[in-house]
Scaffold this active site. Structure first.
Site, mmCIF file in Angstrom:
data_model
loop_
_atom_site.group_PDB
_atom_site.id
_atom_site.type_symbol
_atom_site.label_atom_id
_atom_site.label_comp_id
_atom_site.label_asym_id
_atom_site.label_seq_id
_atom_site.Cartn_x
_atom_site.Cartn_y
_atom_site.Cartn_z
ATOM 1 N N LYS A 186 -17.190 10.382 -26.680
ATOM 2 C CA LYS A 186 -18.006 9.206 -26.942
ATOM 3 C C LYS A 186 -19.513 9.527 -26.838
ATOM 4 O O LYS A 186 -19.889 10.601 -26.365
ATOM 5 C CB LYS A 186 -17.639 8.085 -25.956
HETATM 6 C C1 PLP Z 1 -12.006 5.697 -27.065
HETATM 7 C C2 PLP Z 1 -11.553 4.324 -27.341
HETATM 8 C C3 PLP Z 1 -10.802 3.586 -26.416
HETATM 9 C C4 PLP Z 1 -10.224 4.159 -25.173
HETATM 10 O O1 PLP Z 1 -11.042 4.861 -24.366
HETATM 11 P P1 PLP Z 1 -10.467 6.033 -23.397
HETATM 12 O O2 PLP Z 1 -11.613 6.226 -22.473
HETATM 13 O O3 PLP Z 1 -10.231 7.233 -24.269
HETATM 14 O O4 PLP Z 1 -9.262 5.511 -22.748
HETATM 15 C C5 PLP Z 1 -10.512 2.256 -26.713
HETATM 16 N N1 PLP Z 1 -10.905 1.688 -27.862
HETATM 17 C C6 PLP Z 1 -11.607 2.375 -28.789
HETATM 18 C C7 PLP Z 1 -12.038 1.671 -30.026
HETATM 19 C C8 PLP Z 1 -11.930 3.716 -28.569
HETATM 20 O O5 PLP Z 1 -12.578 4.398 -29.493
#
Ligand code: PLP
Length: 397
Positions: A186
């Protein structure tokens, strides 16, 4: 995106503070930690900079969504409306809460189509969950209006959109609650981690307890604390929070770079009349983590992806065939491949998913190309990339 591209001295410094005391847990051990409270500090940083009244760190974005649903009182038999285009974590969090994910069409914003949302409301609907995909905002005003008229809650899945905004307010802070992910890919990363944010005092108290086995966090003797509610363990570690603290402080730096790189690509692609860009309800607020555009047909999109590959243009995707981000390939959900029994209401809610069709989403997703904007590119590299992309797209029309 992603923030790990620019991992450096500031991340190492915060991490070393934790390693030097050896206190890897966010609660307790007051004397031994020599004043280092990285998780607490990161929560305060998020609260101050978004701004938002309350931030609660968690172990992941998925956990954040689940915690947000829990504090909103979502559980057995409730329905949560969400889009066909997201990451599987969105429906995972709903299932984990015991509720039913109700999946509806997206529009040219690549996020929830307000008309489809309104048509999907039933007496069991409790929450509308827009997903701010690829760092850009959902069409929030019409969704907020629907929530108001039908007395529903709005939970923003802002997992991909830390630092983006809508009409002057940061994504995640506009609905009743918002969820962020700080996973490794992210825009800002903790390695693994997430945050729930809210301006609701009651939700904040519940989130603080729920993420830590129900602990009330009163006093400084963990063993003597009471447990007013049931909870679970969704805590972040101090190691992850330390990295996140350095990264969150660099949010503006990251977004500025993304905007700069995005602008170069956007300008170059704008010269091609046959393509159109994803509709952004507030262009200013885009975090520019991705550049999303539509080819005139699914075939030309497919061809463009192959041309990109041939010409060494990486990190561009068409999500139509993607296993993780689009409903077409979610057969584990459609066939309810749970390793433990699901409730009858969940089974009933998912029963028709296998035969459901989403022609509007299919049209937008099959024509869409989504290009990651990297932080580490030099200006020269972006310029060269823009030129190559334009040629590849033109060759695919
Ligand atoms: C990455 C993501 C998640 C989940 O996050 P994690 O930290 O990987 O559990 C949820 N929703 C969206 C749209 C994402 O891109």
């Amino acid at each position: 995106m992603p923030g790990f591209e620019l991992f450096g001295d500031t991340e190492r410094k915060e991490l070393n503070d934790v390693l030097e005391t050896g206190i890897l847990m966010r609660y307790g051990f007051d004397a031994m930690r020599r004043g280092h409270w990285k998780a607490r500090e990161l929560e305060q940083e998020i609260e101050k900079t978004l701004p938002v009244k309350h931030a609660q760190l968690t172990s992941s974005g998925t956990a954040s969504l689940n915690v947000a649903l829990a504090v909103m009182g979502v559980g057995y038999g409730d329905e949560v409306i969400m889009p066909t285009f997201t990451f599987v974590a969105s429906f995972e969090a709903v299932l984990l809460s015991g509720a039913v994910p109700v999946i509806v069409e997206i529009d040219d914003t690549l996020t929830l189509d307000p008309a489809a949302v309104e048509a999907a409301i039933t007496p069991r609907t409790k929450v509308i969950m827009p997903v701010h995909m690829c760092g850009s905002m959902a069409d929030l005003d019409p969704l907020l209006d629907i929530c108001k008229r039908h007395n529903l809650l709005l939970l923003e899945d802002a997992c991909q959109a830390y630092g983006a905004s809508y009409k002057g307010k940061k994504l995640g802070t506009i609905g009743d609650a918002g969820a962020f992910s700080f996973d490794f890919v992210k825009t800002v990363t903790c390695g693994e981690g997430g945050a729930v944010v809210t301006n609701n005092d009651k939700y904040a108290v519940m989130a603080d307890r729920y993420t830590d086995h129900g602990h009330d966090h009163v006093g400084n003797d963990r063993g003597a604390e009471t447990h007013p509610n049931l909870g679970y363990n969704f805590r972040i570690s101090e190691l992850n929070a330390a990295v996140g603290l350095a990264q969150v402080r660099r949010t503006n730096e990251f977004i500025e770079i993304q905007k700069r790189n995005h602008a170069i690509l956007h300008k170059a692609l704008s010269t091609i009349p046959e393509i159109s860009f994803r509709r952004l309800p507030d262009e200013e607020g885009d975090s520019c983590s991705f550049l999303n555009f539509f080819m005139p047909t699914a075939r030309s999109a497919d061809k463009a992806i192959r041309e990109f590959e041939k010409n060494g243009i990486d990190s561009c995707w068409n999500y139509y065939e993607n296993n993780w981000h689009y409903i077409r390939k979610w057969d584990h959900l459609k066939n309810m491949k749970s390793i433990y029994p699901l409730s009858d209401l969940v089974k009933k809610g998912l029963r028709n998913l296998n035969s459901a069709s989403f022609p509007q989403s299919d049209d937008f997703i099959s024509r869409n190309i989504s290009c990651l904007i990297k932080l580490s590119w030099t200006e020269k590299e972006v310029m060269a990339r823009a030129e190559k992309m334009v040629a590849a797209i033109k060759a695919s029309l």
